[in-house]
Scaffold this active site. Structure first.
Site, PDB file in Angstrom:
ATOM      1  N   ASP A 126       0.816  -1.210   0.000  1.00 52.24           N
ATOM      2  CA  ASP A 126       0.000   0.000   0.000  1.00 52.24           C
ATOM      3  C   ASP A 126       0.851   1.261   0.000  1.00 52.24           C
ATOM      4  O   ASP A 126       0.384   2.337  -0.357  1.00 52.24           O
ATOM      5  CB  ASP A 126      -0.947   0.029   1.207  1.00 52.24           C
ATOM      6  CG  ASP A 126      -2.151  -0.876   1.021  1.00 52.24           C
ATOM      7  OD1 ASP A 126      -2.398  -1.340  -0.113  1.00 52.24           O
ATOM      8  OD2 ASP A 126      -2.856  -1.112   2.017  1.00 52.24           O
TER       9      ASP A 126
ATOM     10  N   ARG B 295      -2.052  -0.312 -10.272  1.00 52.82           N
ATOM     11  CA  ARG B 295      -1.207   0.681  -9.620  1.00 52.82           C
ATOM     12  C   ARG B 295       0.194   0.762 -10.208  1.00 52.82           C
ATOM     13  O   ARG B 295       0.793   1.837 -10.217  1.00 52.82           O
ATOM     14  CB  ARG B 295      -1.159   0.427  -8.113  1.00 52.82           C
ATOM     15  CG  ARG B 295      -2.477   0.797  -7.447  1.00 52.82           C
ATOM     16  CD  ARG B 295      -2.451   0.544  -5.970  1.00 52.82           C
ATOM     17  NE  ARG B 295      -3.633   1.127  -5.333  1.00 52.82           N
ATOM     18  CZ  ARG B 295      -4.008   0.863  -4.108  1.00 52.82           C
ATOM     19  NH1 ARG B 295      -3.291   0.025  -3.357  1.00 52.82           N
ATOM     20  NH2 ARG B 295      -5.080   1.434  -3.597  1.00 52.82           N
TER      21      ARG B 295
ATOM     22  N   ARG C  55      -5.135   6.084  -2.892  1.00 50.28           N
ATOM     23  CA  ARG C  55      -3.694   6.056  -2.603  1.00 50.28           C
ATOM     24  C   ARG C  55      -2.881   6.795  -3.667  1.00 50.28           C
ATOM     25  O   ARG C  55      -1.851   7.387  -3.366  1.00 50.28           O
ATOM     26  CB  ARG C  55      -3.208   4.630  -2.435  1.00 50.28           C
ATOM     27  CG  ARG C  55      -3.813   3.983  -1.194  1.00 50.28           C
ATOM     28  CD  ARG C  55      -3.096   2.732  -0.789  1.00 50.28           C
ATOM     29  NE  ARG C  55      -3.830   2.030   0.239  1.00 50.28           N
ATOM     30  CZ  ARG C  55      -3.826   2.352   1.526  1.00 50.28           C
ATOM     31  NH1 ARG C  55      -3.123   3.378   1.944  1.00 50.28           N
ATOM     32  NH2 ARG C  55      -4.530   1.656   2.395  1.00 50.28           N
TER      33      ARG C  55
END
Length: 125
Positions: free
Chosen positions: A6, A37, A83
């Site tokens: 994360d 991501r 994020r």
């Protein structure tokens, strides 16, 4: 970074200021989270002028010179991923000209993130 994936986006943004190459590996599974991501990080770092490589399980960042300024701002896509918005906002605390698209995607985990960021005197430049 597999146990702390994360934080991959944050580490990638910090790596922009490193003196040498940064290799973030063991994070292939982050391709299947709120966004791909790995691809998002590489795309947005390239958007601000950072040379980097996307691999199956890793990201390689070769910091050199950011190509963003108040005269040449860069819009950072968040991919509806909280994020991504939070990590790239940290880049914006050091570099003028960073614009975070869709900052409200942070509502998922930290609705007042940008309000709190300004309270730390880490305003976006």
């Amino acid at each position: 970074m597999s146990d702390f994936s994360d934080q991959t986006m944050t580490l990638a943004c910090v790596a922009v200021f490193a003196k040498g190459t940064t290799r973030i590996f063991g994070v292939g599974h982050i391709r299947r989270q709120e966004s791909d991501r790995i691809r998002a990080i590489v795309t947005e770092l390239k958007r601000v002028g950072i040379e980097c490589e996307e691999k199956d399980e890793e990201i390689v960042i070769h910091p050199d010179r950011l190509s963003v300024s108040p005269e040449h701002p860069v819009e950072i896509e968040t991919y509806d991923d909280h994020r991504m918005a939070m990590a790239f906002s940290l880049l914006g605390t050091r570099v003028e000209g960073i614009v975070i698209n869709d900052p409200l995607c942070c509502r998922k985990t930290f609705e007042n993130y940008f309000v709190e960021l300004t309270k730390l005197n880490l305003e976006l430049k």
